[in-house]
Structures are given as C-alpha cells and as structure tokens.
Motif scaffolding. Structure first.
Motif, PDB file in Angstrom:
ATOM      1  N   UNK A  69       0.814  -1.200   0.000  1.00  0.00           N
ATOM      2  CA  UNK A  69       0.000   0.000   0.000  1.00  0.00           C
ATOM      3  C   UNK A  69       0.854   1.258   0.000  1.00  0.00           C
ATOM      4  N   UNK A  70       0.204   2.386  -0.215  1.00  0.00           N
ATOM      5  CA  UNK A  70       0.874   3.692  -0.188  1.00  0.00           C
ATOM      6  C   UNK A  70      -0.036   4.692   0.515  1.00  0.00           C
ATOM      7  N   UNK A  71       0.606   5.653   1.183  1.00  0.00           N
ATOM      8  CA  UNK A  71      -0.102   6.754   1.835  1.00  0.00           C
ATOM      9  C   UNK A  71       0.606   8.032   1.402  1.00  0.00           C
ATOM     10  N   UNK A  72      -0.137   8.986   0.862  1.00  0.00           N
ATOM     11  CA  UNK A  72       0.489  10.177   0.308  1.00  0.00           C
ATOM     12  C   UNK A  72      -0.407  11.397   0.442  1.00  0.00           C
ATOM     13  N   UNK A  91      -5.459  -0.219  -1.481  1.00  0.00           N
ATOM     14  CA  UNK A  91      -4.207  -0.009  -0.771  1.00  0.00           C
ATOM     15  C   UNK A  91      -3.706   1.414  -0.844  1.00  0.00           C
ATOM     16  N   UNK A  92      -4.544   2.349  -1.290  1.00  0.00           N
ATOM     17  CA  UNK A  92      -4.142   3.746  -1.449  1.00  0.00           C
ATOM     18  C   UNK A  92      -4.858   4.607  -0.410  1.00  0.00           C
ATOM     19  N   UNK A  93      -4.090   5.417   0.313  1.00  0.00           N
ATOM     20  CA  UNK A  93      -4.642   6.266   1.367  1.00  0.00           C
ATOM     21  C   UNK A  93      -4.007   7.652   1.308  1.00  0.00           C
ATOM     22  N   UNK A  94      -4.710   8.621   1.895  1.00  0.00           N
ATOM     23  CA  UNK A  94      -4.145   9.947   2.109  1.00  0.00           C
ATOM     24  C   UNK A  94      -3.771  10.068   3.582  1.00  0.00           C
ATOM     25  N   UNK A  95      -3.032  11.126   3.931  1.00  0.00           N
ATOM     26  CA  UNK A  95      -2.702  11.331   5.333  1.00  0.00           C
ATOM     27  C   UNK A  95      -3.971  11.501   6.175  1.00  0.00           C
ATOM     28  N   UNK A  96      -4.984  12.136   5.601  1.00  0.00           N
ATOM     29  CA  UNK A  96      -6.202  12.436   6.364  1.00  0.00           C
ATOM     30  C   UNK A  96      -7.053  11.204   6.644  1.00  0.00           C
TER      31      UNK A  96
END
Length: 374
Positions: A69-72, A91-96
């Motif tokens: 996954x990634x968080x950006x 698997x994709x997320x933001x900081x929020x």
C-alpha cells in the motif's frame, strides 16, 4: 517517475525474481527464515525520493515483506505508483484518511518516510490502527514526541522500529561488537563526521530548509553521528557542547547548515562530531589505547569500507543499493514474525532525540555544556 506499460511491468517482475534468486546465496548469515513464514504487507507513508528510489525497489528484493500500500499527500503521484507496482485502489490512502488502514488486513506495517514533523502524528495514527510502525530517522522533533510514539505503540501492542539502516550493515555491526570486545584496549576518543556539499533543490527536499518541518543538517545528517558515537562506544553520552557554524544564512535561514558538537561519555570517552549541508563528510574513526579503526565512508547507501591500525580491512559486504534497505526491512519484518524486539526499536531513536535536544539547547545557551536527559 513515469508510468510503465503492462508489458514493462511484467518484465520488471521477472527480472527482479531472477536477481533475487541469484543474490540469495550471497545474503548474510542469518538472513533465511522458515519457509512457512508469511511475507508482511508494508505501506509506504510518503512518496518522496527515498521511498521512490530506494525503499520501493528494495521491497522487490525482500524475502519477508512486500509493498502492499501507499499513503500520500500528493494524489497526483498515485497513478504512477499503481502502474509501477500493481497497488490496488484498496491499498491507497491519504494522510487524512490513514485511519482506514485499520480495516485492511493486507497491510501489516506502515513505514513512515515523511518530513520529520509528521513522524509523531502518523505514528500515532498507525499504532491506533493496530499496525506495526517503521519510522525513518530522526524519530521525531524532540524527545517528548519520541516518548509519546513509544508509548502509543506499546499501548497498542505493535512494534516500533526506527530506520537506522546502518545498524543492519555488517561492517557497522562489527564495530558495534568491537565496542564490547575492545580489541585495541580501552576506547579513548572517536570522531564521527557526516555531511554532503551542495544543496538539493528538488521539491522533495524543500522542507529541509524549514525549521517547522525539522529541517537542517543536525536533524538530517547529525543523527548518523550521534547514533554512531553511541553504538561505537556501547555507552550513553552524559553531556553535550555544540556550535552552530552556519555560513550561508541567506539559504539556511532558521536551520543549521553546519553543526559541530562534542559528546562526553562515561570513562572519559569523548566524541567529536561535525555534520553539514556544506561539506562532504563521511568518516567514523575510533582511537583506542593500542590502535585505531575506522569506516570511511560509514553511512553511505553502499560501499561502506574500513580499516584498522593492525592492517585489518573491512570490505564492503552488502552489494549495491538498495540491498541495505532490503536487509533492514527484512530484518525488521523477521523481528515481527518471530515476536522479538527489532535491532533499532523506538527506545533507540528516543535516546538519540535526547542528545539532539541537548545539542540544540547548548546552541541556544551560547555553546554551554548541557547534560543529556536520562
């Protein structure tokens, strides 16, 4: 970074599999694990140069973990990463919305690779989501933040490991052992210098000039000196004296370009250190009663070599980058899988943050001697 076509993606995977198979026999002793151990899913948090150029490629070489996954905070980066590594939308997320990672069983660990001021809030979010945390150095902005990170991971029963890649490098580990073996007698003094000349102007590095983000040479490079002084002596510093020697105030406004500091250890051991964004520095030298030994370079991504006064040589061992990062993540993954402490747990980062706090306090107090908090 660019988007790869599906056929390129397949070729890339095939080549990586061949490289890994060929390199397996060259991996350090103790690298293997039982075949039934599963691979841990890792989410990279922050998609700057270190994640893009080193950690993501290194994850393709690991045996005990994988990129899941990634968080950006930069949604424009997501398509290229998904095309490059086949990361699903789930698997994709933001900081929020990183808290949603709690509902993703494919992700076991989050690796925080962001500007320093985000380390604490993102670590707390990951720990509260029940995920193990790997956090880049420096661990936090100060020791108070580091303590809260250690506490949050302990309370949530997840591991916290700090990205001290050098503590996974074989020559460095040999120096750590020599701190106890004392092959040349008592350690008298050491020198640890870490720096590079020329400021990187890329967008990924702009934050390193911002004091609110944890910019400056001491946070970025000085941590290598502090950690090296501690692992090379096997001792904890009791006091610090520091001097901010920044020359280019027009560029380094509010952050240090060059920091010189002296660490006092028990048994009258002294470490003299320099870190800089304006000088090329990369040496760890230990003087003892009956000789000396050094690594130079001692904190590069590859090619760390050394020598000793008795003619002993320490040749490079891990191979070209990103083999060191792969070793680091595999060893940290094994610590989770085997239920044991990682080589560089959160407490290790906390000890360094106490030293950094003392360094900055000494500068504020006109270069006075400052005791390191216990």
């Amino acid at each position: 970074m660019h988007t790869r076509r599906p056929d390129g993606f397949s070729r890339r995977r095939a080549l990586q599999a061949l490289v890994l198979a060929g390199a397996a026999t060259a991996l350090p002793k103790g690298f293997a694990v039982s075949p039934q151990a599963r691979r841990l899913g890792v989410a990279l948090v922050g998609l700057g140069g270190y994640s893009r150029d080193l950690l993501a490629p290194a994850l393709q070489l690991t045996r005990h973990c994988r990129l899941a996954g990634i968080v950006t905070g930069s949604p424009d980066k997501v398509p290229a990463w998904q095309a490059e590594y086949g990361i699903p939308d789930s698997g994709v997320y933001s900081y929020d919305d990183m808290h949603r990672i709690a509902d993703n069983p494919d992700i076991d660990v989050v690796y925080i690779v962001t500007p320093n001021h985000l380390h604490k809030p993102l670590t707390l979010a990951a720990a509260n989501a029940g995920k193990h945390v790997w956090c880049e150095k420096p661990m936090a902005m100060d020791a108070g933040e580091a303590e809260s990170m250690v506490r949050a991971c302990r309370d949530n029963k997840v591991q916290l490991a700090i990205g001290y890649r050098m503590q996974h490098e074989p020559n460095t580990r040999r120096f750590m052992a020599m701190a106890q073996e004392r092959p040349f007698g008592r350690i008298v003094q050491l020198r640890a210098d870490a720096g590079w000349f020329g400021w990187r102007q890329g967008a990924d590095d702009a934050w390193r000039l911002d004091p609110a983000c944890g910019g400056g040479a001491m946070y970025d490079m000085g941590v290598y000196c502090v950690n090296a002084a501690r692992y090379s002596t096997g001792l904890e510093p009791v006091a610090v004296r520091a001097w901010d020697e920044t020359a280019r105030r027009d560029i380094f406004a509010g952050v240090d370009e060059t920091m010189r500091f002296t660490l006092e250890f028990p048994d009258d051991v002294i470490a003299r250190c320099v870190t800089s964004f304006g000088r090329n520095l990369n040496t760890l030298h230990v003087d003892c009663e009956r000789g000396w030994y050094e690594l130079s370079p001692f904190q590069s991504y590859d090619g760390n070599v050394g020598r000793a006064s008795d003619g002993t040589r320490f040749p490079a061992q891990l191979g070209e980058r990103p083999r060191m990062q792969a070793e680091q993540m595999d060893q940290d993954a094994l610590a989770i899988l085997e239920g044991r402490s990682p080589r560089a747990p959160g407490e290790e980062g906390l000890r360094d943050m106490r030293v950094l706090d003392a360094v900055f306090a000494s500068v504020r107090q006109g270069n006075e001697r400052v005791r390191v908090a216990g």
